[in-house]
Design an enzyme around this catalytic site. Structure first.
Site, PDB file in Angstrom:
ATOM      1  N   GLY A  20     -30.501 -10.916 -27.452  1.00  0.00           N
ATOM      2  CA  GLY A  20     -29.882 -11.677 -26.373  1.00  0.00           C
ATOM      3  C   GLY A  20     -28.675 -12.423 -26.881  1.00  0.00           C
TER       4      GLY A  20
ATOM      5  N   HIS B  78      -4.270 -41.250 -27.589  1.00  0.00           N
ATOM      6  CA  HIS B  78      -4.010 -40.505 -28.826  1.00  0.00           C
ATOM      7  C   HIS B  78      -4.686 -41.243 -29.986  1.00  0.00           C
ATOM      8  CE1 HIS B  78      -1.830 -38.216 -31.890  1.00  0.00           C
ATOM      9  NE2 HIS B  78      -1.651 -39.377 -32.513  1.00  0.00           N
TER      10      HIS B  78
END
Length: 458
Positions: A176, A440
């Site tokens: 899977g 930032h």
């Protein structure tokens, strides 16, 4: 013994205890029925234990590359007993917290046992017959065991049973190549197992855009995980060294031998032994309870929440189901499942955060679309952390500027994606995002930037 309540909640997954809390706060008497572990999948066999393992595997991975950061350590070892104990403690603590909460609710009765409908208003739990005008089904799901040749003749793990052991496989074969399978594959590879992922389809996580599938594959292969796609006829047989997995892949050897096998090919709802037919509750051919936009079943006074309704397979969708039902029922709201924006994450490292449509889905609508992209190696925060794998992208309608979807495969991608999700939920567009100032240095600060670098796609 019989009991009459204002409401019955069957199952204590993410939606169940919260539903009981809202109902009891409204002055109702509520019977909460749980046949196994309180807390459902997330607490016991899903988010809590698996993300704990992800964290341990992440620590091991970064300890091994500590010299890249100028940090010198000694040999790195894995104590699986301690890894497992930590995972179990976090699950148990959460489970106990849920049980304490339920038992402290005034008007709530917690009943342990298997609930089965006897009519649209009555539920039997052992010798007790419970009756209520409102019934909320929150029974979750379990791992699907595929009908593949030889599956009944070999030992195998599911996600639940693998979490119950502190075993470190020599060679784990994961059948899977989607969300659950890939998380376990990377976890155990970082713990030191040799890992092979076998996927029937032509690529991993087939619902994602091909570039995301390819990038995830490259990330995993760089860590030594072998990927076998296109396994059209998977079969199993016992082997002196463990389990032989036949592949019939388009390339590579036709068989791989694993010491242990993990089946991660999907989920199925826990609805097959609830006596739903006695209440006249409709399901689809896979067993998912059919609900409308308000999560009401076809039987008045019965709702289905969480994994068992087929309208979402995540903890956050289950909790949102609770919010929709509770606010509609108790606050006079008119919330709908179809109003919510699809969002989820894949917790490989780096994680994938996803919201809305994929680029492929957006193209299929026939709309003209614009796409903004940026590799993580051009994101300052990722460079500073030296976690530069992956990329981010946003998909926008060229005519309306509406944000159709976004994906962030990269460090903090599961958190940064909420920047886009919240703008979409608030009714904003790409211009709203472009004009928003972000902090930032963060990963999120580049989301407005890519919204300003949109390009048409051919």
């Amino acid at each position: 013994m019989a009991g009459k309540f204002d409401a019955i909640v069957i199952g204590t997954g993410q939606a169940g205890p919260s539903m009981a809390g809202r109902l009891t706060d409204a002055g109702m008497t509520v019977a909460v029925v749980e046949r196994h572990l309180i807390g459902g999948t997330c607490v016991n066999t899903g988010c809590k234990p698996t993300k704990t393992l992800v964290a341990s595997a992440y620590a091991a991975h970064h300890a091994r590359r500590s010299a890249d950061y100028g940090v010198i350590t000694g040999p790195i070892g894995i104590d699986m007993a301690r890894v497992h104990a930590r995972s179990q403690k976090i699950s148990v603590d959460s489970r106990n917290g849920n049980e304490t909460w339920l038992r402290s609710m005034k008007g709530c009765t917690l009943i342990r046992g298997h609930a089965r409908f006897e009519s649209a208003k009555t539920v039997r739990v052992g010798d007790e017959l419970l009756e209520a005008e409102r019934i909320f089904i929150n029974v979750g799901g379990r791992a699907l065991v595929p009908d593949m040749p030889g599956v009944g003749e070999v030992p195998f793990f599911t996600n639940s049973s693998l979490l119950d052991t502190d075993l470190l496989p020599d060679h784990l074969v994961v059948v899977g190549g989607s969300y659950i399978g890939l998380e376990f594959a990377q976890i155990y590879a970082r713990f030191g197992s040799r890992v092979t992922v076998v996927e029937k389809g032509p690529r991993l996580i087939g619902r994602e855009d091909a570039e995301i599938s390819d990038a995830v594959r490259s990330i995993l292969e760089a860590e030594g995980i072998q990927i076998r796609t296109g396994a059209e006829c998977i079969r199993f047989a016992r082997h002196p060294d463990g389990v032989a997995v036949g592949l019939d892949c388009s390339e590579g050897v036709p068989e791989t031998i694993g010491s242990h096998l993990l089946l991660a090919v999907g989920r199925r709802p826990n609805t097959d032994d609830l006596g739903l037919e006695m209440a006249g509750i409709e399901t689809d051919k896979r067993g998912y309870i059919q609900v409308n936009d308000r999560l009401e079943t076809n039987v008045p006074g019965i709702w289905a929440l969480g994994d068992c309704n087929g309208r979402g397979a995540f903890t956050h969708t289950a909790y949102n189901d609770f919010e929709i039902v509770a606010q509609n029922l108790l606050d006079g709201a008119n919330r709908k499942v179809t109003d919510r924006i699809a969002c989820y994450a894949l917790y490989v490292d780096p994680p994938l955060g996803r919201v809305g449509m994929t680029e492929t889905e957006a193209r299929a609508t026939g709309s003209r679309i614009l796409v903004g992209r940026r590799p993580m190696r051009r994101v300052g925060r990722a460079v500073e952390k030296d976690e530069q794998l992956g990329f981010m992208k946003i998909v926008v309608d060229a005519d309306t500027d509406a944000i159709l979807g976004a994906a962030i495969l990269g460090t903090s991608g599961d958190e940064a994606i909420h920047t886009v999700l919240d703008i979409m939920a608030a009714g904003g567009n790409a211009a709203t995002l472009r004009h928003t100032m972000h902090i930032h240095p963060t990963v999120s600060e580049l989301v407005p930037t890519i919204a300003g670098e949109l390009r048409p796609v051919s």
